[in-house]
Design an enzyme around this catalytic site. Sequence first.
Site, PDB file in Angstrom:
ATOM      1  N   ASP A  27      32.005  -7.459  -6.022  1.00  0.00           N
ATOM      2  CA  ASP A  27      30.943  -8.418  -5.683  1.00  0.00           C
ATOM      3  C   ASP A  27      30.328  -8.142  -4.310  1.00  0.00           C
ATOM      4  OD1 ASP A  27      29.287 -10.582  -6.144  1.00  0.00           O
ATOM      5  OD2 ASP A  27      30.720 -12.046  -5.352  1.00  0.00           O
ATOM      6  N   HIS A  44      23.764  -2.166  -6.392  1.00  0.00           N
ATOM      7  CA  HIS A  44      24.597  -1.834  -7.555  1.00  0.00           C
ATOM      8  C   HIS A  44      24.856  -0.328  -7.600  1.00  0.00           C
ATOM      9  CE1 HIS A  44      24.218  -5.918  -8.722  1.00  0.00           C
ATOM     10  NE2 HIS A  44      22.971  -5.840  -9.163  1.00  0.00           N
ATOM     11  N   LEU A 138      46.351   7.225 -14.837  1.00  0.00           N
ATOM     12  CA  LEU A 138      45.839   5.908 -14.431  1.00  0.00           C
ATOM     13  C   LEU A 138      44.933   5.299 -15.512  1.00  0.00           C
ATOM     14  CD1 LEU A 138      45.120   3.772 -12.179  1.00  0.00           C
ATOM     15  CD2 LEU A 138      43.369   5.381 -11.402  1.00  0.00           C
TER      16      LEU A 138
HETATM   17  C1  IPE Z   1      31.461 -11.976 -10.486  1.00  0.00           C
HETATM   18  O1  IPE Z   1      30.478 -11.958  -9.513  1.00  0.00           O
HETATM   19  C2  IPE Z   1      31.138 -11.028 -11.595  1.00  0.00           C
HETATM   20  C3  IPE Z   1      31.136  -9.604 -11.274  1.00  0.00           C
HETATM   21  C4  IPE Z   1      31.375  -9.072 -10.109  1.00  0.00           C
HETATM   22  C5  IPE Z   1      30.852  -8.740 -12.358  1.00  0.00           C
HETATM   23  P1  IPE Z   1      29.276 -13.009  -9.517  1.00  0.00           P
HETATM   24  O2  IPE Z   1      28.396 -12.634  -8.410  1.00  0.00           O
HETATM   25  O3  IPE Z   1      28.686 -13.075 -10.873  1.00  0.00           O
HETATM   26  O4  IPE Z   1      30.042 -14.375  -9.226  1.00  0.00           O
HETATM   27  P2  IPE Z   1      29.487 -15.759  -8.684  1.00  0.00           P
HETATM   28  O5  IPE Z   1      28.267 -16.099  -9.467  1.00  0.00           O
HETATM   29  O6  IPE Z   1      29.194 -15.588  -7.234  1.00  0.00           O
HETATM   30  O7  IPE Z   1      30.618 -16.724  -8.897  1.00  0.00           O
HETATM   31  C1  IPE Z   2      28.229  -7.878  -8.012  1.00  0.00           C
HETATM   32  O1  IPE Z   2      27.292  -7.990  -7.018  1.00  0.00           O
HETATM   33  C2  IPE Z   2      27.714  -7.164  -9.223  1.00  0.00           C
HETATM   34  C3  IPE Z   2      27.624  -8.020 -10.411  1.00  0.00           C
HETATM   35  C4  IPE Z   2      27.827  -9.296 -10.468  1.00  0.00           C
HETATM   36  C5  IPE Z   2      27.255  -7.374 -11.634  1.00  0.00           C
HETATM   37  P1  IPE Z   2      26.226  -9.160  -6.992  1.00  0.00           P
HETATM   38  O2  IPE Z   2      25.003  -8.684  -7.683  1.00  0.00           O
HETATM   39  O3  IPE Z   2      26.793 -10.403  -7.536  1.00  0.00           O
HETATM   40  O4  IPE Z   2      25.979  -9.284  -5.452  1.00  0.00           O
HETATM   41  P2  IPE Z   2      25.693 -10.623  -4.639  1.00  0.00           P
HETATM   42  O5  IPE Z   2      26.841 -11.533  -4.920  1.00  0.00           O
HETATM   43  O6  IPE Z   2      24.410 -11.163  -5.136  1.00  0.00           O
HETATM   44  O7  IPE Z   2      25.647 -10.187  -3.224  1.00  0.00           O
HETATM   45 MG    MG Z   3      27.789 -11.924  -6.665  1.00  0.00          MG
END
Ligand code: IPE
Ligand code: IPE
Ligand code: MG
Length: 249
Positions: A27, A44, A138
């Site tokens: 995240d 990403h 792994l």
């Molecule tokens: C959790 O992150 C899902 C992934 C990293 C794939 P999110 O960014 O979706 O989570 P919330 O919305 O902050 O809880």
């Molecule tokens: C995690 O990064 C990737 C996915 C949830 C797929 P985010 O896209 O949620 O990044 P933030 O939380 O907006 O910074």
């Molecule tokens: Mg996020």
Amino acid sequence: MSKKKEEELLKLVSEEEIPVHVAVIMDGNGRWAKNRGWPRIAGHKAGMDTLREIISCADEIGIKVMTFFAFSTENWKRPSWEVKYLMKLPEEYLQKELNTLMEKNVVIKAIGDLSRLPRRTLKAVNDALHNTKDNTGLVINFALNYGGRAEIVDAVRQISQKVAAGKLEPDDIDAQVLADHLYTGDIPDPDLLIRPSGELRISNFLLWQMAYTELWFTRILWPDFNREHFLRAIMDYQRRERRFGGIKK
Ligand code: IPE
Ligand code: IPE
Ligand code: MG
């Protein structure tokens, strides 16, 4: 991180108490990109480099299973251009990395409702599962269109069907039966969860499996997360006392 610093850190990681299974919520990609004035998808993309680095470190220190949360059942709420990009990433990642992963003897697995993935993504994932299934190293488990609640609902539905068909007695349903019907099947529960980005929540990840998982949070955003952070998380884990409801030994 300098080679020297890394060697020092590696020495501090105890070889005896390496977690078997580490789960990671990747995240903070969007914020990482925003901080640079870049589009979210640049975050990403950068996150894929982190993924490569952490997999190689996990392999070196002898972790058996890594589960990476790549896309949640709630992530469909995002704008369609972002969803589209996120859905293309597994294909791009596997195209780029599969040879290296084969050399490392990695087994690729996937959990989640894969039926909703675009056809090309699903094909790339299925090919990777197939090509690596006889490897013995792994295990890299990708959570794709994964939701902990959806997983439990799916399991309950399958169990109910067995009961309705007379193949299973309600009295025989226990925690093991439920666990056997989850996507994780023969994968042991995670010992450690790592969540970067500063959020202090589990966001519907591995709800059942994380009953006794050690949680480790950091404010570092996933694209900035590196081997040093990872080794620190492992070291912190090694200092914890896991009691599972019992008392100190
Ligand atoms: C959790 O992150 C899902 C992934 C990293 C794939 P999110 O960014 O979706 O989570 P919330 O919305 O902050 O809880
Ligand atoms: C995690 O990064 C990737 C996915 C949830 C797929 P985010 O896209 O949620 O990044 P933030 O939380 O907006 O910074
Ligand atoms: Mg996020």
